[in-house]
Design an enzyme around this catalytic site. Sequence first.
Site, PDB file in Angstrom:
ATOM      1  N   LYS A   1     -16.723  -8.296  -4.896  1.00 29.74           N
ATOM      2  CA  LYS A   1     -16.798  -7.399  -6.049  1.00 29.74           C
ATOM      3  C   LYS A   1     -18.053  -7.665  -6.894  1.00 29.74           C
ATOM      4  O   LYS A   1     -18.728  -8.691  -6.718  1.00 29.74           O
ATOM      5  CB  LYS A   1     -15.517  -7.554  -6.873  1.00 29.74           C
ATOM      6  CG  LYS A   1     -14.251  -7.126  -6.108  1.00 29.74           C
ATOM      7  CD  LYS A   1     -13.038  -7.116  -7.027  1.00 29.74           C
ATOM      8  CE  LYS A   1     -11.784  -6.700  -6.287  1.00 29.74           C
ATOM      9  NZ  LYS A   1     -10.623  -6.579  -7.225  1.00 29.74           N
TER      10      LYS A   1
ATOM     11  N   TYR B   1      -9.150   3.351  -4.809  1.00 29.25           N
ATOM     12  CA  TYR B   1      -8.016   2.765  -5.529  1.00 29.25           C
ATOM     13  C   TYR B   1      -6.986   3.815  -5.975  1.00 29.25           C
ATOM     14  O   TYR B   1      -6.230   3.575  -6.912  1.00 29.25           O
ATOM     15  CB  TYR B   1      -8.527   1.991  -6.750  1.00 29.25           C
ATOM     16  CG  TYR B   1      -9.093   0.623  -6.416  1.00 29.25           C
ATOM     17  CD1 TYR B   1      -8.293  -0.357  -5.835  1.00 29.25           C
ATOM     18  CD2 TYR B   1     -10.409   0.296  -6.713  1.00 29.25           C
ATOM     19  CE1 TYR B   1      -8.793  -1.620  -5.551  1.00 29.25           C
ATOM     20  CE2 TYR B   1     -10.923  -0.971  -6.427  1.00 29.25           C
ATOM     21  CZ  TYR B   1     -10.104  -1.916  -5.851  1.00 29.25           C
ATOM     22  OH  TYR B   1     -10.585  -3.171  -5.568  1.00 29.25           O
TER      23      TYR B   1
ATOM     24  N   ARG C   1      -6.031 -13.055   3.179  1.00 32.31           N
ATOM     25  CA  ARG C   1      -5.350 -13.127   1.877  1.00 32.31           C
ATOM     26  C   ARG C   1      -5.080 -14.583   1.481  1.00 32.31           C
ATOM     27  O   ARG C   1      -5.140 -14.920   0.296  1.00 32.31           O
ATOM     28  CB  ARG C   1      -4.067 -12.303   1.889  1.00 32.31           C
ATOM     29  CG  ARG C   1      -4.365 -10.814   1.907  1.00 32.31           C
ATOM     30  CD  ARG C   1      -3.121  -9.964   1.902  1.00 32.31           C
ATOM     31  NE  ARG C   1      -2.437  -9.939   0.621  1.00 32.31           N
ATOM     32  CZ  ARG C   1      -2.779  -9.150  -0.394  1.00 32.31           C
ATOM     33  NH1 ARG C   1      -3.820  -8.352  -0.301  1.00 32.31           N
ATOM     34  NH2 ARG C   1      -2.074  -9.149  -1.519  1.00 32.31           N
TER      35      ARG C   1
ATOM     36  N   THR D   1      -3.952 -12.688  -6.641  1.00 32.22           N
ATOM     37  CA  THR D   1      -4.759 -11.655  -7.316  1.00 32.22           C
ATOM     38  C   THR D   1      -5.283 -12.141  -8.657  1.00 32.22           C
ATOM     39  O   THR D   1      -6.440 -11.909  -9.005  1.00 32.22           O
ATOM     40  CB  THR D   1      -3.904 -10.380  -7.518  1.00 32.22           C
ATOM     41  OG1 THR D   1      -3.433  -9.941  -6.239  1.00 32.22           O
ATOM     42  CG2 THR D   1      -4.703  -9.269  -8.160  1.00 32.22           C
TER      43      THR D   1
HETATM   44  P1  CMP Z   1      -7.556  -5.570  -5.780  1.00 33.12           P
HETATM   45  O1  CMP Z   1      -7.023  -6.322  -4.616  1.00 33.12           O
HETATM   46  O2  CMP Z   1      -8.974  -5.121  -5.679  1.00 33.12           O
HETATM   47  O3  CMP Z   1      -6.635  -4.293  -6.047  1.00 33.12           O
HETATM   48  C1  CMP Z   1      -6.532  -3.689  -7.337  1.00 33.12           C
HETATM   49  C2  CMP Z   1      -7.156  -4.505  -8.420  1.00 33.12           C
HETATM   50  O4  CMP Z   1      -6.754  -4.206  -9.725  1.00 33.12           O
HETATM   51  C3  CMP Z   1      -6.770  -5.967  -8.233  1.00 33.12           C
HETATM   52  O5  CMP Z   1      -7.427  -6.492  -7.096  1.00 33.12           O
HETATM   53  C4  CMP Z   1      -7.158  -6.549  -9.598  1.00 33.12           C
HETATM   54  O6  CMP Z   1      -8.513  -6.983  -9.640  1.00 33.12           O
HETATM   55  C5  CMP Z   1      -7.018  -5.347 -10.542  1.00 33.12           C
HETATM   56  N1  CMP Z   1      -5.926  -5.538 -11.503  1.00 33.12           N
HETATM   57  C6  CMP Z   1      -6.054  -5.561 -12.834  1.00 33.12           C
HETATM   58  N2  CMP Z   1      -4.857  -5.739 -13.426  1.00 33.12           N
HETATM   59  C7  CMP Z   1      -3.942  -5.837 -12.432  1.00 33.12           C
HETATM   60  C8  CMP Z   1      -2.522  -6.031 -12.402  1.00 33.12           C
HETATM   61  N3  CMP Z   1      -1.799  -6.168 -13.523  1.00 33.12           N
HETATM   62  N4  CMP Z   1      -1.914  -6.099 -11.191  1.00 33.12           N
HETATM   63  C9  CMP Z   1      -2.626  -5.948 -10.049  1.00 33.12           C
HETATM   64  N5  CMP Z   1      -3.964  -5.756 -10.030  1.00 33.12           N
HETATM   65  C10 CMP Z   1      -4.621  -5.704 -11.202  1.00 33.12           C
END
Ligand code: CMP
Length: 142
Positions: free
Chosen positions: A10, A50, A86, A92
Site C-alpha cells: 500500500k 474495494y 495472510r 488487519t
Molecule cells: P484490506 O485487506 O486492504 O481490506 C480493506 C481495508 O480497510 C483493510 O485492509 C484496512 O486497511 C481498512 N480498514 C479500515 N478500518 C477497518 C475496519 N474497521 N475493519 C476492516 N478493515 C478496515
Amino acid sequence: AIERTFSIIKPDAVAKNHIGAIYNRFETAGLKIVAAKMLHLTKEQAEGFYAEHSERGFFGALVEFMTSGPIMVQVLEGENAVLAHRDILGATNPADAAPGTIRADFAESIDENAAHGSDAVESAAREIAYFFSADELCPRTR
Ligand code: CMP
C-alpha cells in the site's frame, strides 16, 4: 495445493521504501512472485476494487488513502499461498498483528496497514483479474 493469491503493497509502505523488505518476506516464506507492477490508483479503480466495503464507515478514508500514492500489486504463487500470505501479513490491525509479521513491522494503523492479501482462493482469482491480464502472469517452472 499450489495456489495463487493477490498482494498489494500500500501507499504507506511504498512511501517508506519498504518494497524490497516486503518482497523479501514473500520469498523467504516460499511465495514466488509471478506478476508485479507499480500503479497509482484512480478513485474509480480503488472504489471498484474495494466495492464490497462500500457501505462501511471507513470506505471514504480507505479510497482516499489507497489513491494517495503509488502501490505495488503482485500475484504470489506457492503451496497454500492464500493462507501462507495472510500468515506473514499478520492481523488487519497492526496493533493485533503477531511480532515478526509484515503489518507488525511496517504498519502504523488499521487504515494505513502496509499491505493487502486476498482472504480466499475465490477472491484471489477476482482480485488478480481486476489488475492483471492473463498474459501478464508468468508461470514459474523453476
Ligand atoms: P484490506 O485487506 O486492504 O481490506 C480493506 C481495508 O480497510 C483493510 O485492509 C484496512 O486497511 C481498512 N480498514 C479500515 N478500518 C477497518 C475496519 N474497521 N475493519 C476492516 N478493515 C478496515
